[in-house]
Structure formats: C-alpha cells, structure tokens
Design a protein around this motif. Structure first.
Motif, PDB file in Angstrom:
ATOM      1  N   SER A  14       0.820  -1.214   0.000  1.00  0.00           N
ATOM      2  CA  SER A  14       0.000   0.000   0.000  1.00  0.00           C
ATOM      3  C   SER A  14       0.853   1.263   0.000  1.00  0.00           C
ATOM      4  O   SER A  14       0.400   2.329  -0.407  1.00  0.00           O
ATOM      5  CB  SER A  14      -0.928   0.003   1.220  1.00  0.00           C
ATOM      6  OG  SER A  14      -0.175   0.095   2.423  1.00  0.00           O
ATOM      7  N   ARG A  15       2.099   1.136   0.474  1.00  0.00           N
ATOM      8  CA  ARG A  15       2.991   2.299   0.518  1.00  0.00           C
ATOM      9  C   ARG A  15       3.671   2.561  -0.815  1.00  0.00           C
ATOM     10  O   ARG A  15       4.249   3.628  -1.025  1.00  0.00           O
ATOM     11  CB  ARG A  15       4.054   2.093   1.602  1.00  0.00           C
ATOM     12  CG  ARG A  15       3.508   2.210   3.022  1.00  0.00           C
ATOM     13  CD  ARG A  15       4.445   1.587   4.032  1.00  0.00           C
ATOM     14  NE  ARG A  15       5.816   2.012   3.848  1.00  0.00           N
ATOM     15  CZ  ARG A  15       6.860   1.404   4.407  1.00  0.00           C
ATOM     16  NH1 ARG A  15       6.673   0.332   5.142  1.00  0.00           N
ATOM     17  NH2 ARG A  15       8.069   1.860   4.217  1.00  0.00           N
ATOM     18  N   ILE A  16       3.610   1.618  -1.721  1.00  0.00           N
ATOM     19  CA  ILE A  16       4.298   1.776  -3.006  1.00  0.00           C
ATOM     20  C   ILE A  16       3.744   2.956  -3.784  1.00  0.00           C
ATOM     21  O   ILE A  16       4.485   3.704  -4.417  1.00  0.00           O
ATOM     22  CB  ILE A  16       4.195   0.475  -3.832  1.00  0.00           C
ATOM     23  CG1 ILE A  16       5.031  -0.627  -3.168  1.00  0.00           C
ATOM     24  CG2 ILE A  16       4.667   0.699  -5.261  1.00  0.00           C
ATOM     25  CD1 ILE A  16       4.952  -1.959  -3.872  1.00  0.00           C
ATOM     26  N   VAL A  21       5.317   6.288  -3.100  1.00  0.00           N
ATOM     27  CA  VAL A  21       6.755   6.444  -3.318  1.00  0.00           C
ATOM     28  C   VAL A  21       7.058   7.618  -4.242  1.00  0.00           C
ATOM     29  O   VAL A  21       7.904   8.471  -3.944  1.00  0.00           O
ATOM     30  CB  VAL A  21       7.362   5.144  -3.903  1.00  0.00           C
ATOM     31  CG1 VAL A  21       8.803   5.387  -4.347  1.00  0.00           C
ATOM     32  CG2 VAL A  21       7.319   4.039  -2.864  1.00  0.00           C
ATOM     33  N   LEU A  22       6.387   7.683  -5.384  1.00  0.00           N
ATOM     34  CA  LEU A  22       6.671   8.727  -6.373  1.00  0.00           C
ATOM     35  C   LEU A  22       6.392  10.115  -5.810  1.00  0.00           C
ATOM     36  O   LEU A  22       7.198  11.036  -5.978  1.00  0.00           O
ATOM     37  CB  LEU A  22       5.827   8.495  -7.631  1.00  0.00           C
ATOM     38  CG  LEU A  22       6.022   9.515  -8.760  1.00  0.00           C
ATOM     39  CD1 LEU A  22       7.482   9.556  -9.183  1.00  0.00           C
ATOM     40  CD2 LEU A  22       5.133   9.176  -9.943  1.00  0.00           C
ATOM     41  N   THR A  23       5.254  10.256  -5.132  1.00  0.00           N
ATOM     42  CA  THR A  23       4.899  11.559  -4.554  1.00  0.00           C
ATOM     43  C   THR A  23       5.944  12.014  -3.556  1.00  0.00           C
ATOM     44  O   THR A  23       6.398  13.170  -3.584  1.00  0.00           O
ATOM     45  CB  THR A  23       3.527  11.482  -3.855  1.00  0.00           C
ATOM     46  OG1 THR A  23       2.544  11.072  -4.813  1.00  0.00           O
ATOM     47  CG2 THR A  23       3.137  12.839  -3.282  1.00  0.00           C
ATOM     48  N   ARG A  24       6.357  11.096  -2.675  1.00  0.00           N
ATOM     49  CA  ARG A  24       7.355  11.451  -1.659  1.00  0.00           C
ATOM     50  C   ARG A  24       8.702  11.769  -2.295  1.00  0.00           C
ATOM     51  O   ARG A  24       9.397  12.691  -1.862  1.00  0.00           O
ATOM     52  CB  ARG A  24       7.506  10.310  -0.651  1.00  0.00           C
ATOM     53  CG  ARG A  24       6.312  10.185   0.292  1.00  0.00           C
ATOM     54  CD  ARG A  24       6.541   9.164   1.390  1.00  0.00           C
ATOM     55  NE  ARG A  24       6.306   7.814   0.926  1.00  0.00           N
ATOM     56  CZ  ARG A  24       7.239   6.903   0.743  1.00  0.00           C
ATOM     57  NH1 ARG A  24       8.506   7.198   0.965  1.00  0.00           N
ATOM     58  NH2 ARG A  24       6.951   5.694   0.307  1.00  0.00           N
ATOM     59  N   LEU A  25       9.070  11.034  -3.327  1.00  0.00           N
ATOM     60  CA  LEU A  25      10.347  11.280  -4.004  1.00  0.00           C
ATOM     61  C   LEU A  25      10.360  12.636  -4.696  1.00  0.00           C
ATOM     62  O   LEU A  25      11.337  13.379  -4.615  1.00  0.00           O
ATOM     63  CB  LEU A  25      10.595  10.178  -5.041  1.00  0.00           C
ATOM     64  CG  LEU A  25      11.308   8.921  -4.542  1.00  0.00           C
ATOM     65  CD1 LEU A  25      11.335   7.888  -5.648  1.00  0.00           C
ATOM     66  CD2 LEU A  25      12.712   9.235  -4.079  1.00  0.00           C
ATOM     67  N   GLU A  26       9.275  12.954  -5.398  1.00  0.00           N
ATOM     68  CA  GLU A  26       9.212  14.237  -6.108  1.00  0.00           C
ATOM     69  C   GLU A  26       9.292  15.403  -5.130  1.00  0.00           C
ATOM     70  O   GLU A  26       9.941  16.414  -5.398  1.00  0.00           O
ATOM     71  CB  GLU A  26       7.927  14.322  -6.934  1.00  0.00           C
ATOM     72  CG  GLU A  26       7.990  13.477  -8.200  1.00  0.00           C
ATOM     73  CD  GLU A  26       6.859  13.814  -9.146  1.00  0.00           C
ATOM     74  OE1 GLU A  26       5.725  13.996  -8.675  1.00  0.00           O
ATOM     75  OE2 GLU A  26       7.113  13.894 -10.353  1.00  0.00           O
TER      76      GLU A  26
END
Length: 280
Positions: free
Chosen positions: A66-68, A71-76
């Motif tokens: 569910s955390r995958i 990932v993109l939002t947090r990285l950006e």
C-alpha cells in the motif's frame, strides 16, 4: 474332590489373567486416545500459529504494497525541495523580469549618452565650418570629414548593437533551454519511477511472498536510486547555464572591441585627411 479344587484354582488364575489382559488393553486404548488427542491439539496449535504467522505476513505485505503508491509523490517532493525546484518557476520569473528591466535601463542610458554625443558633434562640426570660412576646398573637406565620421559612428553603433542583441538572444535561449531541459528530465525521472513502481505493484498483485517482496522492494529501491542519480546528474549539468552566458559575453566583448578598433582606424584616416585639407 482333589481334581475339582485344582480345576477351580486353574479357572481362577485364567480369569485373573484375562482381567489383567483386559485392563492392559483398556490402558493401551486410553493411552492411545490420549496420545492421539495430544497430537491433534499439538497439530491444531501448530496450525493456529502458522495461520497467525501467515496473517501477520499478509498484513505486513499489504502494508508494504500500500505504501508503493506513495513512493513517487514522496520522491518528487524530496527531490524538488532538495534541488529548490518547487520555487524554480518563481525564481525564473523574478530573474527574467529583473533582467528585462536592467536591459531596458541600459538601453535607455545608452540612448541618452548617444544623443548627448550627437549634440556635441554637431557643435564640433559648426566650429570646423567656422574655421573653414569661405574656402570652398576647406568647406568640402569639413563635409567629407563629417560624412566619414557619421558613417563610422553608425557602423560602430550597429556592430555594438548587433553584438548586444546576439548576446541577449543567446542568454534568453540558454535560460529557456535550461528550464525546458529540467522539466524534460523531471518527466523522464517520473516515467522511470512509475515503471519501477508498476513492476513492484504487479508483484504485489500476483501475491508475492515475504521473501519475494523483499527482493521486489530491493529492486525498486535500486531502480529509483538509478533514476534519481541520472536525474540529478542531468539537472546539475544543464544548470551550468552561467558558463554559456559567460561565453556569450566574451563573444560580445570581442565584437565590440573589433568595432571600436575599426572605428578608430577610420577616424584616424579621416582626421589626417582633414588636417591636411585645413592646412594644420
């Protein structure tokens, strides 16, 4: 009578042995049932433990999967904050506005200085005409000199203005290219991460086990790390726009230098010809 007593005694012993055998049989049966029951309890307990372990692992896997998506939002957000790109457009707008204002001010100052110099030259030409008097040859020499000077000044100004225009256009292109490239690299980074995430999500949807999921997450981290390093390297390189701007300034400087040298050469020849004509 004797045989009867013996028979009765034998019969008693036989019954006693039978009773012992029956008791032993019953004891074995009871022990067997007890053992089977204990085994069943142990099996049930083991099954319960396995089921609880499986449930815990399933919940853990669901939590990881569910955390995958985040990932993109947090990285950006992390990369954008680290590289200051969240405020990039705002900074670009401010700098562009300041640059345009500075250019306009320099152009206005230059135009004012040129106007003053034009007026001063007119005064100088009037003095030369007065000095020439009614001598037609000298008057012609003054007009020729004036024409030569004005042509030289026009040529110099056009060369300087063209060099400045070329430099400014180059700077604008360099800045625009940088911003466009940064946006392109960011989109490439997003695409790479999305591909890695889709691959990880596919493993989750296919019911990857705990160990398999660990391998999937490790691969996801490696893929993201590679994408991030590529992105940062490209952005770092394209942000070196100052080097391009400095090159453009050097080119302009050389063009202006050449225009001034050509002007001086022309002026020297015109002044020498005027000097001879005026008899100085």
């Amino acid at each position: 009578m004797k045989y009867f007593v013996i028979f009765k005694l034998f019969n008693y012993k036989t019954m006693k042995n039978k009773m012992k055998l029956l008791g032993l049989t019953m004891m074995i049966t009871v022990l067997t049932f007890v053992a089977i029951g204990a085994q069943a309890i142990s099996l049930d307990k083991k099954t319960d433990i396995e089921e609880r372990k499986s449930a815990v692992e399933e919940r853990r896997n669901e939590k990881v999967c569910s955390r995958i998506d985040d990932v993109l939002t947090r990285l950006e957000k992390k990369i954008g904050k680290k590289n200051g790109e969240d405020k990039l457009k705002e900074r670009v707008q401010i700098r562009t506005k300041e640059m345009e204002e500075n250019r306009a001010k320099r152009d206005a100052d230059l135009s004012e200085r040129r106007e003053v110099r034009d007026q001063n030259r007119d005064v100088f030409y009037d003095k030369l005409k007065a000095k020439a008097g009614e001598d037609s040859a000298k008057k012609a020499a003054v007009e020729k000199f004036k024409t030569a000077v004005e042509t030289a000044i026009k040529t110099r100004r056009e060369a300087i203005d063209s060099a400045k225009k070329t430099m400014n256009a180059g700077i604008d292109r360099a800045i625009a290219t940088r911003e466009t490239s940064v946006e392109t690299f960011r989109n490439e980074f997003r695409s790479s991460v999305e591909t890695a995430i889709d691959k990880a999500k596919s493993s989750c949807e296919n019911g990857a086990s705990g160990e398999e999921l660990k391998s999937v997450m490790t691969q996801l981290k490696n893929d993201i790390k590679t994408a991030r390093e590529n992105y940062k390297a490209k952005v770092s390189e394209v942000k070196k726009v100052q080097e391009s701007i400095q090159t453009l300034r050097e080119v302009r400087k050389e063009s202006v230098k050449l225009a001034i040298e050509n002007f001086k050469t022309t002026m020297k020849a015109a002044q020498e010809e005027l000097r001879k004509a005026m008899g100085a």
